[in-house]
Design an enzyme around this catalytic site. Structure first.
Site, short mmCIF file in Angstrom:
data_model
loop_
_atom_site.label_atom_id
_atom_site.label_comp_id
_atom_site.label_asym_id
_atom_site.label_seq_id
_atom_site.Cartn_x
_atom_site.Cartn_y
_atom_site.Cartn_z
N GLN A 266 0.83 -1.23 0.01
CA GLN A 266 -0.24 -0.14 0.18
C GLN A 266 0.84 1.28 -0.04
O GLN A 266 0.57 2.18 -0.63
CB GLN A 266 -0.75 0.11 1.28
CG GLN A 266 -2.06 -1.08 1.15
CD GLN A 266 -2.94 -1.03 -0.25
OE1 GLN A 266 -3.25 -0.05 -0.62
NE2 GLN A 266 -2.73 -2.10 -1.02
N HIS A 269 1.82 3.00 -3.28
CA HIS A 269 0.83 3.90 -3.97
C HIS A 269 1.26 5.24 -4.13
O HIS A 269 1.14 6.08 -5.23
CB HIS A 269 -0.56 3.77 -3.43
CG HIS A 269 -1.39 2.73 -3.97
ND1 HIS A 269 -1.94 2.69 -5.30
CD2 HIS A 269 -1.65 1.59 -3.30
CE1 HIS A 269 -2.96 1.56 -5.45
NE2 HIS A 269 -2.67 0.87 -4.17
N GLU A 335 -9.49 1.81 5.24
CA GLU A 335 -9.89 1.35 3.91
C GLU A 335 -9.81 -0.22 3.70
O GLU A 335 -10.75 -0.74 3.26
CB GLU A 335 -9.09 2.16 2.76
CG GLU A 335 -9.39 1.78 1.46
CD GLU A 335 -8.52 2.38 0.50
OE1 GLU A 335 -8.75 2.59 -0.64
OE2 GLU A 335 -7.20 2.87 0.92
N HIS A 336 -8.40 -0.59 3.98
CA HIS A 336 -8.24 -2.22 3.88
C HIS A 336 -7.80 -2.50 5.26
O HIS A 336 -6.96 -1.89 5.85
CB HIS A 336 -7.12 -2.32 3.00
CG HIS A 336 -7.23 -1.64 1.41
ND1 HIS A 336 -6.57 -0.45 1.21
CD2 HIS A 336 -7.94 -2.22 0.33
CE1 HIS A 336 -6.91 -0.19 0.12
NE2 HIS A 336 -7.70 -1.15 -0.64
N ASP A 369 -7.24 -5.91 -4.73
CA ASP A 369 -7.09 -4.98 -5.75
C ASP A 369 -7.34 -5.38 -7.23
O ASP A 369 -7.56 -4.50 -8.07
CB ASP A 369 -5.74 -4.38 -5.49
CG ASP A 369 -5.20 -3.48 -4.49
OD1 ASP A 369 -6.23 -2.91 -4.10
OD2 ASP A 369 -3.99 -3.12 -4.09
N HIS A 428 -53.69 18.65 3.75
CA HIS A 428 -53.18 17.12 3.54
C HIS A 428 -54.42 16.14 3.83
O HIS A 428 -54.59 15.15 2.83
CB HIS A 428 -51.91 17.11 4.23
CG HIS A 428 -50.57 17.63 3.86
ND1 HIS A 428 -50.64 18.85 3.56
CD2 HIS A 428 -49.48 16.87 3.36
CE1 HIS A 428 -49.36 18.88 3.22
NE2 HIS A 428 -48.87 17.93 3.36
#
Length: 442
Positions: A266, A269, A335-336, A369, A428
């Site tokens: 990771q 990235h 996230e992961h 991924d 109404h």
């Protein structure tokens, strides 16, 4: 290489229980500041369209394509010249993701009320009419993001799909050929060579051959995220995805080489990527540190990885036990999230906050991924405590269709009138009574 945060004990003498969400910091990403930069970009695209896009592409990408729409011949050529192994990988990724997307596709449901069954509420699932999919192409050509965005949109039944990715100076002003090949493989014919905030504005307002869309999905840079925030309301968005992140909850049974490899994967990235190990084992922490030194040295993007691992957003977090570790990773809402522990499935079943959970030694994040069958467009920055990853549901709207006959309306009329009077909205109630005191058509 990675700093350590010691949360053992769970309290501090001065302030009591530790706020785990604050104890594990993230990269500083100031979307509000980026809004000032993207506002004039979006306004330029709104008012000047393709002319502004060409100027912005030249400024930010170093190249301005003659036509922002990628020609069909370029898509076909990219697929024809695609490496066979890459094509096989894409085909398997598509197959697996499509299978899981079709399994989760929600169906219409009908609920019936009334003594005679004269009242129904149908919960219809309707696909979004037109979507714009953004695929990053800057630091790395994220061809897998083509698959992750396109497949759930297709399974949802979206009728009009447009995709865009940054023009590449090395590829004649077109997006990376692998991205184009994936589009061709998936049958996406409307592809644009536009990146950054100007791409989001193009989708929001329409420009040249690109008609405006209803929804934009896909990850991107901070300027892309800022543009999505700015234009939310003009368009729907999936999320404001920030830098990628991984948390690993591990104990003495974990293999340090596996853990280190996953933290590195990771960090590869982006220099802002977060890699966090949460463990009660000092021995594992030491072994992972040793593995990091060895593995980072041997990998291609070592400078980028080392920067990310040594930055404030990455750390080895020491806890008393796995119970405390679970509390930490739930507060962090990664996230992961990987669970590499004894009885990993049982611990994973108790996780509440994570974009995706990877269970055991043989389910690394990199599997998700590409080819797990799950989606890798996931909530970041702690948003997993309230948001989900991209799925078929993101491309569907829920519409209630209400159908009552006269008798069924009569059964509930007194309740409607009473509630309308309670809200001081007598008209109404009158809209119900008028249907019951007169015969239809009179």
């Amino acid at each position: 290489m990675m700093r350590r945060i010691d949360l053992r004990g769970g309290t501090t003498p001065d302030s009591g229980p530790v706020d785990y969400r604050a104890a594990v910091p993230r990269a500083e990403v100031d979307v509000e500041a980026a809004l000032h930069a993207v506002r004039p970009i979006c306004e330029a695209v709104r008012t000047r369209g393709v002319e502004a896009i060409a100027e912005l592409s030249q400024r930010f990408d170093g190249v301005a394509p003659e036509d922002i729409r990628v020609p069909a011949s370029a898509l076909a050529d990219a697929l024809e010249t695609l490496d066979p192994d890459v094509r096989a990988g894409l085909e398997e990724s598509i197959r697996r993701l499509r299978t899981s997307c079709e399994a989760e596709r929600e169906r219409d449901t009908v609920t019936t009320y009334g003594r005679a069954g004269g009242a129904t509420v149908t919960h219809r699932m309707v696909p979004v009419g037109r979507v714009g999919l953004y695929v990053p192409g800057g630091v790395a050509p994220l061809v897998s993001s083509v698959v992750m965005n396109v497949v759930p949109a297709q399974v949802a039944g979206v009728g009009s799909i447009a995709l865009t990715s940054s023009p590449q100076k090395d590829h004649g002003g077109l997006p990376h050929p692998t991205i184009l090949a994936a589009c061709a493989l998936l049958g996406v014919e409307e592809v644009y060579a536009v990146g950054g905030a100007q791409a989001i504005a193009m989708f929001a307002y329409g420009a040249g051959p690109c008609e405006r869309v209803d929804l934009v999905t896909g990850p991107g840079s901070i300027h892309t995220v800022a543009a999505k925030r700015l234009l939310k309301g003009v368009i729907g968005i999936d999320s404001e995805a920030g830098p990628t992140e991984i948390a690993v909850l591990a104990d003495d049974t974990a293999d340090a080489a596996y853990v280190a490899a996953d933290l590195i994967s990771q960090a590869e990235h982006d220099v802002l990527a977060a890699s966090v190990l949460v463990t009660p084992s000092e021995r594992l922490a030491d072994d992972v540190e040793a593995e990091l030194e060895k593995q980072v040295f041997a990998t291609r993007h070592s400078d980028r990885i080392r920067t990310a691992l040594s930055a404030v957003q990455s750390a080895i977090v020491l806890v008393d036990d796995l119970e405390q570790g679970l509390a930490v990773v739930d507060a962090y809402a990664a996230e992961h999230l990987e669970i590499q522990t004894e009885d990993a499935a049982a611990w994973a079943a108790r996780v509440r906050n994570a974009g995706a959970v990877f269970v055991g030694s043989f389910a690394p994040v990199s599997l998700g991924d590409y080819c797990a069958g799950s989606n890798h467009v996931l909530p970041t920055g702690g948003c997993a405590c309230h948001s989900s990853g991209l799925s078929v549901r993101a491309f569907l709207k829920s519409v209630h269709v209400v159908e009552y006959d006269r008798d069924a309306l009569g059964e509930v009329a007194d309740h409607v009138v009473a509630l309308a009077e309670a809200e001081d909205l007598p008209a109404h109630g009158a809209a119900v009574r008028v249907r019951l005191v007169t015969e239809p058509g009179s």
